[in-house]
Write an enzyme that holds these catalytic residues in place. Structure first.
Site, PDB file in Angstrom:
ATOM      1  N   CYS A  18     -16.600  -9.245   4.703  1.00  0.00           N
ATOM      2  CA  CYS A  18     -18.055  -9.166   4.682  1.00  0.00           C
ATOM      3  C   CYS A  18     -18.627 -10.331   3.900  1.00  0.00           C
ATOM      4  CB  CYS A  18     -18.456  -7.855   4.021  1.00  0.00           C
ATOM      5  SG  CYS A  18     -20.194  -7.506   4.156  1.00  0.00           S
ATOM      6  N   GLN A  28       0.819  -1.220   0.000  1.00  0.00           N
ATOM      7  CA  GLN A  28       0.000   0.000   0.000  1.00  0.00           C
ATOM      8  C   GLN A  28       0.850   1.266   0.000  1.00  0.00           C
ATOM      9  OE1 GLN A  28      -3.167  -0.017  -0.545  1.00  0.00           O
ATOM     10  NE2 GLN A  28      -3.694  -2.175  -0.157  1.00  0.00           N
TER      11      GLN A  28
END
Ligand code: PLP
Length: 737
Positions: free
Chosen positions: A338, A191
């Site tokens: 999720c 990142q």
């Protein structure tokens, strides 16, 4: 068609046009194998060398090596394998080596999983230990100081993918140095690329993995930096490519594309500066604060990547917010893993010791350094539209009262239902079968619409759920008529009404409607409520629209285990009190049937057939299998709508999702019927002419359930758009235009 506002750059990014061109050019013209000695091969070799040289400069690789891999996961494997092979060699030689594999508690799963995998495969027998982080997500250097002397390898990411928190690599470096520097050090830099300055050779980082697809290169290309002198063991052996460090013919299209991105980074001018990105983040945060009052950012902006925002909103799950943003064409991700139904709490936020609800309700918005002013403007506008949609749906609390809705609302959690009976004219309501998991949501809806709540009661044999009732009562305050009640939550001195059979029962008047209570008695094994419009004669069987029936689909707690005589008496009694089309609304609904009718149960050889034949068998109507529900594939949808001009499009997403997507529907009437209002709307559809109903939602799941419900109730002309707006969008948008 509304364009995508893609705010999920930390998951993956679009591909830079220059990178697409570079990859296409390689595939079209420079397709040689860089290991070949002919001209085509030499051309490819030049390209490969140039890309590597550029990568080395951008990363500050110095004397270290830089190999191309398939992505960060492969780079991480290679680094861990290399370090652990060296550890094993030291173990075999009887040399001192640490016994711990220390990794940051917020690392991407690829890191601890690789450590565990190679530790087991190589039999190194080290102990894995997660290094805690503090409330800001920074590694606890005090704990690292204690662990470092025992560490064989330490893995600490440069910046976190969920929160954007930037690690204190200098601090970690100092701790490792002070401990003697014996541990191998991997810094997952995925990142960081393009967002933080890197000068790897100036540090004592041994391994730094990178991934192309997080910075505008395609998927399937990555890099691994290895410090000069750090141990190395190839993960893949074969033709000796990449200097023998990673065999296999190089992914030249990927390398060319990544090379183009790195060249853009090096030259400047393509990507935004840190300050510019920080300004963009400030604007997005401002839009979020305005749209979602109470929004909480889960990591302080200071010390995080300027491209990442992680937040939670009280009263909203991440799934709800994701659906809302998705409807507005804003692609974001849950800040946590999720699944379809439930979000698993984020282990990253848990490690930062945030409250449970924030860990489960987090949303991550991330953009890339290619973002520009126009993109951020549009993102902020869409966020504002999402806030307006929530406000219009009455979901942002008491200050946002909206026009009330009459009728019945169904709210579900884990296969159970709570029902709200709303009377708009009198602004009064009754809550039936309150569930603790839904209490806050129910209170929010009722407060938002300023309904006076006449009772909070259970429909079945058991008492009302005390915790849910207490929570609702507290939240509703003076809006709740907190009068003396029985154990079911029914007001002791309610009025009464005469029912079809001539008996008079307790009842609450809700405007022109009346909710009658059938008590459990020697005939009915459990209680139930009947809802309908009151006439001069009372509540006639023909006027009963809904029956709230407790644990079983059929009111009165009737199930096949009852003795035949009692069953017959109970069924006869109910048949006299309601009609074949009364919608039976259960408190327990594990199959997601929404509702049924005595007529439906009878058609399928179930309750009504038995009722009429006075048979004791009470098989429930079978659900039609999902593939028998009429799915309209994207291609068939357009044809269907052209040949059925009377078809009604029904958006079964939540009202706020529908509102957030609204501009897409200008010009074509689309009915908004969220699943929570389906049962209420079903009665009208069943009573009318059977026009084709075309249900759609985000992904096709909710619409399939709605169509299935209609089919089971005998409404054959119900359809579901397969794949939802995600796939049928073009057709739906074309019609909307
Ligand atoms: N490490 C971090 C921090 C990441 O964000 C990701 C991607 O999600 C990975 C590793 C894995 O990268 P790849 O998809 O290239 O294997």
């Amino acid at each position: 068609m509304q364009s995508d506002i893609y705010l999920d750059a930390n998951a993956t990014s679009a591909v830079l046009p220059a990178a697409i061109d570079a990859a296409a050019e390689v595939m079209r013209s420079s397709y040689g194998n860089p290991s070949s000695s002919h001209a085509a091969g030499m051309q490819a070799r030049v390209l490969l060398d140039e890309a590597r040289a550029c990568a080395r400069r951008v990363l500050g690789a110095g004397a270290g090596s830089l190999i191309f891999t398939s992505g960060a996961t492969e780079s991480i494997q290679t680094a861990v394998l290399s370090a652990l092979c060296a550890v094993r060699a030291r173990q075999a030689a009887g040399q001192p080596v640490g016994d711990l594999l220390v990794y940051g508690a917020t690392e991407h799963k690829a890191v601890p999983e690789s450590l565990a995998h190679w530790n087991a495969v190589l039999g190194t027998g080290l102990t894995l230990l997660a290094l805690p982080v503090d409330g800001r997500g920074l590694h606890r250097l005090d704990i690292l100081r204690e662990l470092a002397p025992r560490a064989a390898m330490v893995c600490t990411m440069a910046a976190n993918n969920e929160t954007g928190v930037v690690s204190d690599l200098d601090g970690i470096d100092a701790v490792l140095r002070a401990a003697g520097g014996a541990a191998y050090w991997m810094v997952d830099s995925v990142q960081a690329l393009g967002k933080l300055g890197l000068d790897l050779a100036a540090t004592r980082i041994d391994y730094a993995p990178f991934s192309g697809h997080k910075l505008y290169a395609p998927k399937g290309i990555g890099m691994l930096y290895v410090r000069a002198g750090a141990p190395f063991t190839p993960l893949m052996a074969g033709g000796g490519q990449e200097g023998g460090q990673r065999s296999g013919t190089e992914n030249m299209a990927g390398i060319a594309a990544l090379g183009a991105v790195l060249a853009a980074l090096e030259q400047g001018g393509t990507f935004r500066s840190h300050d510019q990105l920080a300004q963009y983040r400030e604007r997005v945060a401002h839009a979020l604060r305005a749209a979602l009052p109470g929004v909480l950012f889960n990591a302080p902006f200071e010390g995080t990547l300027p491209t990442t925002l992680n937040f939670s909103v009280p009263g909203f799950s991440s799934k709800e917010l994701l659906d809302l943003f998705d409807a507005a064409g804003v692609r974001v991700s849950a800040g946590s893993a999720c699944s379809a139904a439930k979000a698993a709490p984020s282990y990253v936020l848990q490690a930062m010791q945030l409250p449970d609800w924030r860990c489960s309700a987090a949303v991550r918005m991330s953009f890339g350094p290619l973002a520009d002013q126009a993109f951020i403007d549009e993102a902020c506008q869409r966020i504002a539209r999402c806030g307006e949609a929530l406000r219009a749906s009455g979901l942002l609390g008491p200050g946002d009262a909206v026009a009330g809705h009459d009728g019945v609302v169904q709210l579900s959690a884990d296969g159970a239902n709570s029902w709200l009976v709303l009377d708009a004219a009198s602004r009064s309501a009754v809550v039936i079968d309150p569930l603790p998991a839904l209490a806050v949501r129910i209170a929010g809806m009722l407060l938002g619409q300023r309904y006076r709540v006449r009772a909070i009661a259970a429909s079945g044999a058991g008492p009302v759920n005390g915790a849910a009732r207490a929570s609702l009562a507290a939240d509703l305050g003076e809006l709740f008529d907190n009068v003396a009640c029985d154990a079911h939550g029914w007001p002791i001195d309610s009025g009464s009404v005469q029912l079809g059979g001539g008996t008079t029962v307790p009842a609450l008047a809700l405007g022109e409607q009346v909710l009658a209570r059938l008590a459990k008695d020697e005939v009915l094994p459990a209680g139930a409520y009947l809802l309908g419009r009151r006439s001069a004669a009372g509540l006639a069987a023909a006027d009963v629209r809904f029956a709230f029936s407790g644990a079983t689909a059929v009111p009165g707690g009737i199930d096949s285990s009852l003795p035949v005589a009692q069953l017959r008496a109970a069924v006869q009694r109910l048949a006299a009190l309601m009609n074949r089309d009364t919608l039976l609304c259960p408190a327990v609904d594990p199959d997601g049937r929404f509702c049924t009718t005595l007529g439906t149960e009878g058609r399928a050889g179930g309750v009504l057939a038995d009722l009429l034949a006075m048979q004791p068998r009470l098989a429930r109507a079978a659900l039609p299998p999902m593939d028998s529900v009429m799915h309209l594939e994207a291609g068939a949808l357009e044809r269907f709508l052209q040949t059925h001009p009377d078809a009604v499009l029904v958006d079964v997403r939540e009202a706020y999702e529908h509102a957030a997507a609204a501009p897409a529907w200008q010009g074509r009437a689309v009915e908004s019927v969220p699943l929570s209002r389906l049962v209420d709307r079903v009665a009208g559809w069943l009573a009318g002419e059977q026009r084709p109903l075309v249900f759609f939602c985000r992904s096709g799941n909710r619409s399939a359930r709605a169509a299935q419900c209609l089919h089971r109730l005998g409404y054959q002309n119900a359809w579901s758009v397969a794949g939802g707006v995600a796939l049928g969008a073009r057709t739906l948008d074309k019609l909307a235009a």
